[in-house]
Design a protein around this motif. Sequence first.
Motif, mmCIF file in Angstrom:
data_model
loop_
_atom_site.group_PDB
_atom_site.id
_atom_site.type_symbol
_atom_site.label_atom_id
_atom_site.label_comp_id
_atom_site.label_asym_id
_atom_site.label_seq_id
_atom_site.Cartn_x
_atom_site.Cartn_y
_atom_site.Cartn_z
ATOM 1 N N GLU A 30 -12.746 8.635 -1.057
ATOM 2 C CA GLU A 30 -11.680 8.267 -0.117
ATOM 3 C C GLU A 30 -10.339 8.886 -0.508
ATOM 4 O O GLU A 30 -9.552 9.287 0.366
ATOM 5 C CB GLU A 30 -11.556 6.738 -0.021
ATOM 6 C CG GLU A 30 -12.803 6.029 0.495
ATOM 7 C CD GLU A 30 -13.245 6.534 1.859
ATOM 8 O OE1 GLU A 30 -12.390 6.991 2.655
ATOM 9 O OE2 GLU A 30 -14.460 6.471 2.139
ATOM 10 N N ARG A 50 -2.980 4.999 0.445
ATOM 11 C CA ARG A 50 -4.343 5.438 0.190
ATOM 12 C C ARG A 50 -4.424 6.723 -0.628
ATOM 13 O O ARG A 50 -5.524 7.100 -1.049
ATOM 14 C CB ARG A 50 -5.095 5.637 1.516
ATOM 15 C CG ARG A 50 -5.172 4.407 2.403
ATOM 16 C CD ARG A 50 -5.924 3.255 1.741
ATOM 17 N NE ARG A 50 -7.286 3.609 1.406
ATOM 18 C CZ ARG A 50 -8.308 3.544 2.274
ATOM 19 N NH1 ARG A 50 -8.090 3.140 3.510
ATOM 20 N NH2 ARG A 50 -9.519 3.875 1.891
ATOM 21 N N HIS A 58 -9.336 1.123 -1.930
ATOM 22 C CA HIS A 58 -10.394 1.844 -1.216
ATOM 23 C C HIS A 58 -11.656 0.999 -1.007
ATOM 24 O O HIS A 58 -12.443 1.288 -0.112
ATOM 25 C CB HIS A 58 -10.775 3.120 -1.973
ATOM 26 C CG HIS A 58 -9.659 4.094 -2.131
ATOM 27 N ND1 HIS A 58 -9.031 4.690 -1.053
ATOM 28 C CD2 HIS A 58 -9.048 4.593 -3.239
ATOM 29 C CE1 HIS A 58 -8.082 5.513 -1.493
ATOM 30 N NE2 HIS A 58 -8.084 5.467 -2.812
ATOM 31 N N ASP A 60 -14.313 -1.815 0.027
ATOM 32 C CA ASP A 60 -14.606 -2.813 1.045
ATOM 33 C C ASP A 60 -15.659 -3.739 0.445
ATOM 34 O O ASP A 60 -16.784 -3.311 0.173
ATOM 35 C CB ASP A 60 -15.123 -2.139 2.320
ATOM 36 C CG ASP A 60 -15.407 -3.132 3.430
ATOM 37 O OD1 ASP A 60 -16.367 -3.927 3.290
ATOM 38 O OD2 ASP A 60 -14.670 -3.130 4.433
ATOM 39 N N TRP A 74 -20.431 1.013 2.367
ATOM 40 C CA TRP A 74 -19.288 1.863 2.669
ATOM 41 C C TRP A 74 -18.055 1.412 1.903
ATOM 42 O O TRP A 74 -18.004 0.305 1.370
ATOM 43 C CB TRP A 74 -18.989 1.809 4.173
ATOM 44 C CG TRP A 74 -18.803 0.396 4.665
ATOM 45 C CD1 TRP A 74 -17.675 -0.364 4.589
ATOM 46 C CD2 TRP A 74 -19.806 -0.421 5.284
ATOM 47 N NE1 TRP A 74 -17.899 -1.609 5.121
ATOM 48 C CE2 TRP A 74 -19.194 -1.674 5.561
ATOM 49 C CE3 TRP A 74 -21.136 -0.219 5.639
ATOM 50 C CZ2 TRP A 74 -19.890 -2.723 6.164
ATOM 51 C CZ3 TRP A 74 -21.820 -1.266 6.233
ATOM 52 C CH2 TRP A 74 -21.196 -2.484 6.493
ATOM 53 N N ALA A 75 -17.068 2.291 1.854
ATOM 54 C CA ALA A 75 -15.741 1.945 1.360
ATOM 55 C C ALA A 75 -14.826 1.842 2.583
ATOM 56 O O ALA A 75 -15.255 2.093 3.719
ATOM 57 C CB ALA A 75 -15.238 3.016 0.401
ATOM 58 N N ARG A 76 -13.563 1.472 2.377
ATOM 59 C CA ARG A 76 -12.618 1.407 3.494
ATOM 60 C C ARG A 76 -12.296 2.829 3.951
ATOM 61 O O ARG A 76 -11.828 3.649 3.154
ATOM 62 C CB ARG A 76 -11.330 0.713 3.060
ATOM 63 C CG ARG A 76 -11.460 -0.772 2.817
ATOM 64 C CD ARG A 76 -10.162 -1.334 2.270
ATOM 65 N NE ARG A 76 -9.065 -1.079 3.201
ATOM 66 C CZ ARG A 76 -7.781 -1.027 2.843
ATOM 67 N NH1 ARG A 76 -7.432 -1.194 1.584
ATOM 68 N NH2 ARG A 76 -6.857 -0.805 3.747
#
Length: 228
Positions: A30, A50, A58, A60, A74-76
């Motif tokens: 990310e 970010r 980053h 989630d 997933w990540a953000r």
Amino acid sequence: MEFLNKLLYVPISELPFYLVTLLIAFTVHEFSHAYFAYRFGDPTAKMLGRVTLNPTVHFDFFGIVLLLIAGFGWARPVPVNRDNFDKPRLMGIIVSVAGPLSNLLLAVLGSVIYAALLQFGAVSPFMVEDKLQQAIHIFFSTFIVMNFFLCLFNLIPLPPLDGYRIVEDLVPRRMLGILHRFEQWSILVFLIILVVPTFRLYTIVPLYGAANALAEHFLIFFRVLFGA
């Protein structure tokens, strides 16, 4: 403990190694999107904090839990406004590919370090009964395979993955309307692939197989290189 082993996709004994791997892999992935977007003139990710290697911005939580339980997560996602780019399509492709490429580089770097440790005798595959040796083997095996997998997985051309964003910037503009019209159905196809065991067998499982094969070949290559 037995309940957790049945619940988790990842063996509980290997859970710490997966968590550390994901901490690094998702953060770098990310960050790479955010960094290139910012360098190309889009301040969106920068304003949201970010453009950093701080994993807390980053991650989630639900995405990580699902990855450990179901094998995908997933990540953000980093918000990107392509209208801020001088060359929206070219720079958009670079920003999209930066994430999977970062995982590829992490996998190769892990392969180099692990091969060096093995080739120069710092660790030995014949001493797996030693707790430290065992931890080193599990960590590098997990780190290398997972990063190869994340690289391949994110290149699938279905939303919301990077592969889809790359296709968006590659297809002629006259086809974007058609692409966007079927986007909601593409997301449904993506979810079916992830959730339905039969579809996972022919999609996710082969990707893990490919990631394992890449890990083995890169490790052999670097061991041969260091032994030359």
